[in-house]
Design a protein around this motif. Sequence first.
Motif, mmCIF file in Angstrom:
data_model
loop_
_atom_site.group_PDB
_atom_site.id
_atom_site.type_symbol
_atom_site.label_atom_id
_atom_site.label_comp_id
_atom_site.label_asym_id
_atom_site.label_seq_id
_atom_site.Cartn_x
_atom_site.Cartn_y
_atom_site.Cartn_z
ATOM 1 N N PHE A 170 20.491 4.585 5.309
ATOM 2 C CA PHE A 170 20.284 4.531 3.784
ATOM 3 C C PHE A 170 18.714 4.662 3.597
ATOM 4 O O PHE A 170 18.149 5.277 2.752
ATOM 5 C CB PHE A 170 20.948 3.375 3.360
ATOM 6 N N CYS A 171 18.103 3.774 4.316
ATOM 7 C CA CYS A 171 16.722 3.587 3.921
ATOM 8 C C CYS A 171 15.860 4.809 4.269
ATOM 9 O O CYS A 171 14.935 5.050 3.509
ATOM 10 C CB CYS A 171 15.970 2.318 4.908
ATOM 11 N N PHE A 172 16.174 5.610 5.223
ATOM 12 C CA PHE A 172 15.501 6.817 5.549
ATOM 13 C C PHE A 172 15.948 7.670 4.704
ATOM 14 O O PHE A 172 15.123 8.757 4.178
ATOM 15 C CB PHE A 172 15.597 7.295 6.862
ATOM 16 N N ALA A 173 17.296 7.690 3.974
ATOM 17 C CA ALA A 173 17.832 8.718 3.085
ATOM 18 C C ALA A 173 16.926 8.580 1.930
ATOM 19 O O ALA A 173 16.549 9.631 1.232
ATOM 20 C CB ALA A 173 19.065 8.619 2.958
ATOM 21 N N VAL A 174 16.850 7.046 1.649
ATOM 22 C CA VAL A 174 15.802 7.143 0.132
ATOM 23 C C VAL A 174 14.493 7.753 0.221
ATOM 24 O O VAL A 174 13.921 8.159 -0.805
ATOM 25 C CB VAL A 174 15.935 5.619 -0.005
ATOM 26 N N ILE A 175 13.862 7.084 1.577
ATOM 27 C CA ILE A 175 12.425 7.883 1.712
ATOM 28 C C ILE A 175 12.391 9.274 1.788
ATOM 29 O O ILE A 175 11.296 9.863 1.127
ATOM 30 C CB ILE A 175 12.053 7.131 3.058
ATOM 31 N N ALA A 176 13.350 9.967 2.259
ATOM 32 C CA ALA A 176 13.260 11.297 2.263
ATOM 33 C C ALA A 176 13.375 11.894 0.765
ATOM 34 O O ALA A 176 12.988 12.823 0.374
ATOM 35 C CB ALA A 176 14.668 11.873 2.997
ATOM 36 N N PHE A 177 14.331 11.221 -0.015
ATOM 37 C CA PHE A 177 14.533 11.514 -1.381
ATOM 38 C C PHE A 177 13.417 11.444 -2.106
ATOM 39 O O PHE A 177 12.723 12.355 -3.034
ATOM 40 C CB PHE A 177 15.470 10.582 -2.077
ATOM 41 N N ILE A 178 12.557 10.350 -1.844
ATOM 42 C CA ILE A 178 11.205 10.055 -2.657
ATOM 43 C C ILE A 178 10.297 11.108 -2.270
ATOM 44 O O ILE A 178 9.373 11.443 -3.050
ATOM 45 C CB ILE A 178 10.797 8.703 -2.197
ATOM 46 N N TRP A 179 10.157 11.310 -0.962
ATOM 47 C CA TRP A 179 9.384 12.398 -0.286
ATOM 48 C C TRP A 179 9.643 13.786 -1.145
ATOM 49 O O TRP A 179 8.774 14.557 -1.562
ATOM 50 C CB TRP A 179 9.578 12.568 0.968
ATOM 51 N N ALA A 203 0.931 -1.167 0.110
ATOM 52 C CA ALA A 203 0.070 -0.068 -0.012
ATOM 53 C C ALA A 203 0.854 1.169 -0.105
ATOM 54 O O ALA A 203 0.431 2.283 -0.868
ATOM 55 C CB ALA A 203 -0.885 -0.029 1.235
ATOM 56 N N LEU A 204 1.888 1.487 0.913
ATOM 57 C CA LEU A 204 2.818 2.586 0.982
ATOM 58 C C LEU A 204 3.540 2.624 -0.319
ATOM 59 O O LEU A 204 3.672 3.835 -0.925
ATOM 60 C CB LEU A 204 3.730 2.385 2.253
ATOM 61 N N SER A 205 4.187 1.504 -0.995
ATOM 62 C CA SER A 205 5.003 1.736 -2.221
ATOM 63 C C SER A 205 3.922 2.202 -3.296
ATOM 64 O O SER A 205 4.511 3.037 -4.116
ATOM 65 C CB SER A 205 5.401 0.466 -2.495
ATOM 66 N N VAL A 206 2.760 1.910 -3.471
ATOM 67 C CA VAL A 206 1.957 2.386 -4.581
ATOM 68 C C VAL A 206 1.459 3.717 -4.348
ATOM 69 O O VAL A 206 1.487 4.734 -5.242
ATOM 70 C CB VAL A 206 0.622 1.609 -4.578
ATOM 71 N N ARG A 207 1.248 3.989 -2.931
ATOM 72 C CA ARG A 207 0.531 5.490 -2.603
ATOM 73 C C ARG A 207 1.678 6.407 -2.870
ATOM 74 O O ARG A 207 1.507 7.540 -3.279
ATOM 75 C CB ARG A 207 0.018 5.039 -1.078
ATOM 76 N N ILE A 208 2.865 6.205 -2.390
ATOM 77 C CA ILE A 208 3.888 7.197 -2.542
ATOM 78 C C ILE A 208 4.498 7.490 -3.777
ATOM 79 O O ILE A 208 5.202 8.438 -4.006
ATOM 80 C CB ILE A 208 5.152 6.795 -1.628
ATOM 81 N N SER A 209 4.076 6.501 -4.802
ATOM 82 C CA SER A 209 4.689 6.630 -6.036
ATOM 83 C C SER A 209 3.835 6.544 -7.273
ATOM 84 O O SER A 209 3.889 6.146 -8.225
ATOM 85 C CB SER A 209 5.934 5.471 -6.371
ATOM 86 N N THR A 247 10.039 5.544 -9.161
ATOM 87 C CA THR A 247 10.236 5.943 -7.731
ATOM 88 C C THR A 247 9.570 4.753 -6.978
ATOM 89 O O THR A 247 10.259 4.293 -5.976
ATOM 90 C CB THR A 247 9.078 7.102 -7.219
ATOM 91 N N ARG A 248 8.687 3.833 -7.432
ATOM 92 C CA ARG A 248 8.313 2.623 -6.791
ATOM 93 C C ARG A 248 9.257 1.813 -6.976
ATOM 94 O O ARG A 248 9.193 0.956 -5.988
ATOM 95 C CB ARG A 248 6.854 2.143 -7.752
ATOM 96 N N LEU A 249 9.919 1.792 -7.812
ATOM 97 C CA LEU A 249 11.244 0.641 -7.698
ATOM 98 C C LEU A 249 12.143 0.707 -6.867
ATOM 99 O O LEU A 249 12.679 0.001 -6.200
ATOM 100 C CB LEU A 249 12.296 1.212 -9.205
ATOM 101 N N LEU A 250 12.254 2.035 -6.144
ATOM 102 C CA LEU A 250 12.821 2.132 -4.958
ATOM 103 C C LEU A 250 12.224 2.165 -3.599
ATOM 104 O O LEU A 250 12.805 1.557 -2.591
ATOM 105 C CB LEU A 250 13.406 3.582 -5.078
ATOM 106 N N ALA A 251 10.927 2.390 -3.749
ATOM 107 C CA ALA A 251 10.112 2.468 -2.562
ATOM 108 C C ALA A 251 9.828 1.017 -2.101
ATOM 109 O O ALA A 251 9.904 0.693 -1.026
ATOM 110 C CB ALA A 251 8.799 3.029 -3.047
#
Length: 503
Positions: A486-495, A109-115, A121-125
Motif C-alpha cells: 500500500f505504501c509503495f502504491a501511494v508513493i507511485a501515485f504521488i510520483w 524533508a522527503l514529504s515537503v520536497r515531494i509535495s 499530496t503532502r497529506l498522504l506523503a
Amino acid sequence: MPLLTKYKFIQLLVFSLLGATSVLGFAPLYFYPASILSLIGLFYYWHQNRSPKEAAWAGFFYGLGLFGAGIYWIYISLHDFGNMPALMAGFATFVLCAFLSLFPAVVGALSVRISTHQNYTRLLAIPVFWALSEWIRSWIFTGFPWLTIGYSQVPSSPLAGYVPIIGIYGASLITISIASAIGLWIAKKPNSYIWRRNTLILLSLVWITGGLLKQIEWTTPTGQPITVALLQGNIAQNIKWAPEVAEQTLAQYLSMAEASKAKLILMPETAMPVLSNELPDEVKSRLQQHAIKNQGDILIGVVERENGEYFNSMLSIGSSPSTVYRKSHLVPFGEFIPLKSIFGWIYRDWLNMPLSDLSRGSIHQQPMHVAGEKVAVNICYEDVFGEEIIRQLPVASLLVNASNDAWYGESLAAYQHMQFSQARALETGRTMLRTTNTGATAMIDPHGKIIAHAPHFTQTTLNVTAQGYSGSTPYVRFGNWPFILFCFAVIAFIWRRNAIVSR
C-alpha cells in the motif's frame, strides 16, 4: 508564534518537547491521545509550506525529544551495569538517539520536497514516509523498532482494532494519517465546506471502524485452559553472573519451581547462571521429576555451548520430550559485536557485558510441544519483531516471552517492552505469557489486555490459567506485505501526480 519564528532555538526546543510528550502514549501511562496530539503539532509546522531543510530540522529535534525521553534507559544499561564511564555512556546514548532522529528528519524533508505547493499530496506523503521509516528502522542494522507510533495505541485506543489486520506498522500509518489530516486542517484552515465535512466523516469512520474491529474474535479457543506459573526470581543484575551466588540462584529457582503445582512452569531468560552442560544433575533430575508429577513441563532459561558457540536458549524438561529454543534475533552490542574488527575495542576498553558474543539460533524453529500446548517461544528483544513471531504461527497455540530487563533498572523499559508484547498478542490472536527476572512478568489476552501482572523487583510466582487458541488473524496470514504494498502504491501515485502537474 512570532517568538517561535524569531528565535529558532526556542522553535527547536518546542519540537523536542512535542517529541517527549509523545512518550506519554506508551506504557506505563498508555495515554494514547498524547502521541497523536504531539504529531499534530509537528505536522502543523510541516504543512505550512516549509522548506525541506526546515522540515528536516523540525523532525530531527522531534526525534531527539521522542527518543531522548523514551530510551534514556540505554544509559543505565551501559553505565550502571556495563561499567562504561558516565561520559562515554552518555555520549553513546546521545549518538543512538541522534541516529534514530534522522528517520523523522528524512520523513520531513522527503514529504515537503515531494509535495511542493501540493498540500493534499503532502497529506498522504507524511504518513506513508513516516510509517515506512519505522518499518525500515525495524531491520536496518538488524533493527531497533522501539517507540513505533502504532504501539502508543495499544491496547485501549480504537485504532488498536486494526493491529490484527495490518500489524503495528499499519496501525502507525492510520494513526499518523489522522494527525496529518488534523495538522493540515489547522495549518491551512480550508474554506471548502465539502472538504471539512468529508474529512470529519472519514476521521469518524476510521475511529468507529477501529472500535468495531476490536470486538472481533479472530481466533478460537482450543482445548482446556492450563495452569501456568511464571517465575520472577528478582536476581540483581550486578550479581547475576557472580560465581559466588550461582549456587544460591539455582537453589532459589529450584525451590520456586517445586513449590508450584502448575502444569507449565516458566523461568526467565538465562535464569540459570551456568551453562546448560554445567547444570547440576540433581537440579535437572528434581525439576524433571516435579514436572512429571504435575503432568506437565518446565521451561528453563539457560546459556548453551555447542561446538565452541554459545546460544541464549530456553530448554524444556518434563513429561514431554525435551526440546530447545535458541534466540535468533540478537541485540547488537549486547549479545553480539557487529564489525568486531572495528568495534571490538569498545568491549576491551570501555564496556563489560557478559555474553556479548553469542551465536544465532535458526530462524526456522518450530513451537515447543509442552504441557499439551504448542508454545511459540521468543526471548527478550525478539518480541519487538512481529513479522518474526508469526513464523511459528498458526501452528502455535500460546506465545511465551522470556526476558531479563533488569539491565535497565527501574526505568520505563520493562513497561514499554510489555506493551510490545501486548501488540504481539493482538497481531496473532494468542495469549502471551511473559516470564522475567525483575518485571514485567504478566499474562496478556488475545485482545492485548493485561490479565495479570506481578509487582516489579520482587521475588514472586505469578499463577495464571492460560487458554490456547487456534486460527489465524489476517496479519498472521499476510504479515507486513499489505502495508508495504500500500505504501509503495501511494508513493507511485504521488510520483505520477507530480509528473502530470510538472508537464
